[in-house]
Design a protein around this motif. Structure first.
Motif: not given
Length: 386
Positions: A116-123, A140-145
């Motif tokens: 929702r906040l349009k992030f593309n990296k998680t930590l 699954f969301a297409g985000i880099e972790s």
């Protein structure tokens, strides 16, 4: 109409949910998600998101990242009753979630919020289950972790999950608390990562649904669970506050947080009536709760005060004794999960629980999450049975 904000329980400051913050600008305490004008109405969605109106009412359904988590089984078994001394003991098995632990409940909400906040990296920092769930839901969301792990202090099984799901693994020396310290320093310097530890209040919203499900099925006198970073302790109390304020329940079960003896700073804090938590060097066979400096201790204390709860500690031997009972009952769990049942037995033996009480014990992880301890067994020859 429900309106959600980030709110500090301790000083009352409020912030828009469109800000990527986890702690209060004014007093530094961890924030809560607060829903104004919340109503107990269920959606047609499944699992965790059945309770969308209680956990994230404003999010667009098209933004939700879900793998069907939630709706886990609640088991009763005569062997567990005999072991614990409680006739009506029920085991809520969170190891049945997609990546094998309760973390999936919080992760579906947190990663949906990252979208929702349009992030593309998680930590995240992790001793295992968080890393597996974070990597899976991010991919699954297409985000880099990115996962910071304490070298030599993580189950190989859980690490394999994170690697297989494509996480970027960052090894550090030390333990979980060292990893968490690195995470906090990173997010203080950079705002391009979305944090997936239980410092994130949206994780707590997802984990509340464990209690919603329990309370739909039974009316327990006690709810017991393993306690490490105290996210569940915080979430469970918040869930019961919700249900009480909405008029869904009248009687409030007592929360019982169970720590391993070698990692019991919250036990010391509550039972020693300390002014603040004093970190310890955590040592226990139960890697998922091997945490010496839990970040959620203030919110966890609030949960205990609301439910007149208990904090108990159990030895590694008691944990493994309970794990054998759970495994032999055909249910199975990882070592940390067994603390929930070991605590029941200890409190029953001490006379603080009674045979006729109704108890819900939360098993937080799957039996295959940590197989570093192989149980003793006797191998038979074919000639022994035929």
């Amino acid at each position: 109409m429900t309106h959600s904000v980030l709110k500090c329980h301790f000083c009352g400051a409020e912030y828009t949910i469109d800000r990527n913050i986890y702690t209060c600008d004014k007093c530094g305490n961890i924030l809560d998600v607060y829903h104004y004008d919340m109503e107990y109405s269920l959606t047609g969605l499944k699992g965790v998101w059945k309770y969308k109106n209680l956990i994230h009412p404003g999010i667009n359904e098209g933004t939700i990242i879900s793998k069907g988590e939630g709706n886990t089984n609640l088991y009763s078994n005569s062997r567990i009753s005999e072991f614990s001394g409680i006739d009506k003991i029920f085991l809520k098995h969170e190891g049945e979630n997609p990546t094998g632990s309760f973390k999936d409940r919080g992760m579906t909400v947190a990663v949906s919020e990252a979208m929702r906040l349009k992030f593309n990296k998680t930590l995240c920092a992790s001793t295992g289950n968080t890393s597996a769930a974070a990597a899976s839901y991010s991919s699954f969301a297409g985000i880099e972790s990115y996962v910071i792990i304490p070298e030599k202090n993580i189950s190989a099984n859980k690490l394999f999950q994170a690697i297989a799901y494509g996480a970027n693994i960052v090894d550090i020396e030390g333990d979980f608390d060292s990893a968490m310290d690195n995470v906090r320093k990173t997010i203080a310097k950079r705002n391009d990562f979305y944090l997936l530890n239980s410092l994130n209040p949206w994780r707590i919203e997802g984990q509340k649904t464990i209690i919603y499900e329990v309370m739909e099925k039974i009316k327990p006198d006690f709810i017991t669970f393993p306690a490490g970073n105290l996210g569940n302790t915080s979430a469970f109390g918040k869930a019961l506050m919700d249900l009480k304020s909405l008029g869904v329940i009248d009687d409030i079960p007592r929360l019982v947080a169970i720590q391993a003896e070698g990692a019991s700073p919250f036990y010391n804090y509550i039972n020693g009536k300390q002014e603040s938590i004093i970190p310890v060097k955590a040592e226990t066979i139960a890697s998922a709760i091997k945490i010496g400096n839990p970040v959620n201790y203030k919110k966890a204390k609030r949960s205990l005060e609301f439910t007149h709860g208990i904090v108990e500690k159990v030895s590694d031997d008691q944990i493994m004794e309970a794990k054998r009972a759970i495994d032999r009952a055909g249910i199975g769990c990882e070592p940390a999960s067994a603390a929930a049942v070991a605590g029941v037995k200890k409190l029953r033996d001490a006379g603080l629980m009674h045979k006729g009480d109704t108890v819900a014990s939360i098993l937080t992880g799957h039996i295959l999450k940590d197989i570093s301890i192989i149980p003793e067994h006797k191998t038979l020859r074919i000639s022994d049975i035929f």
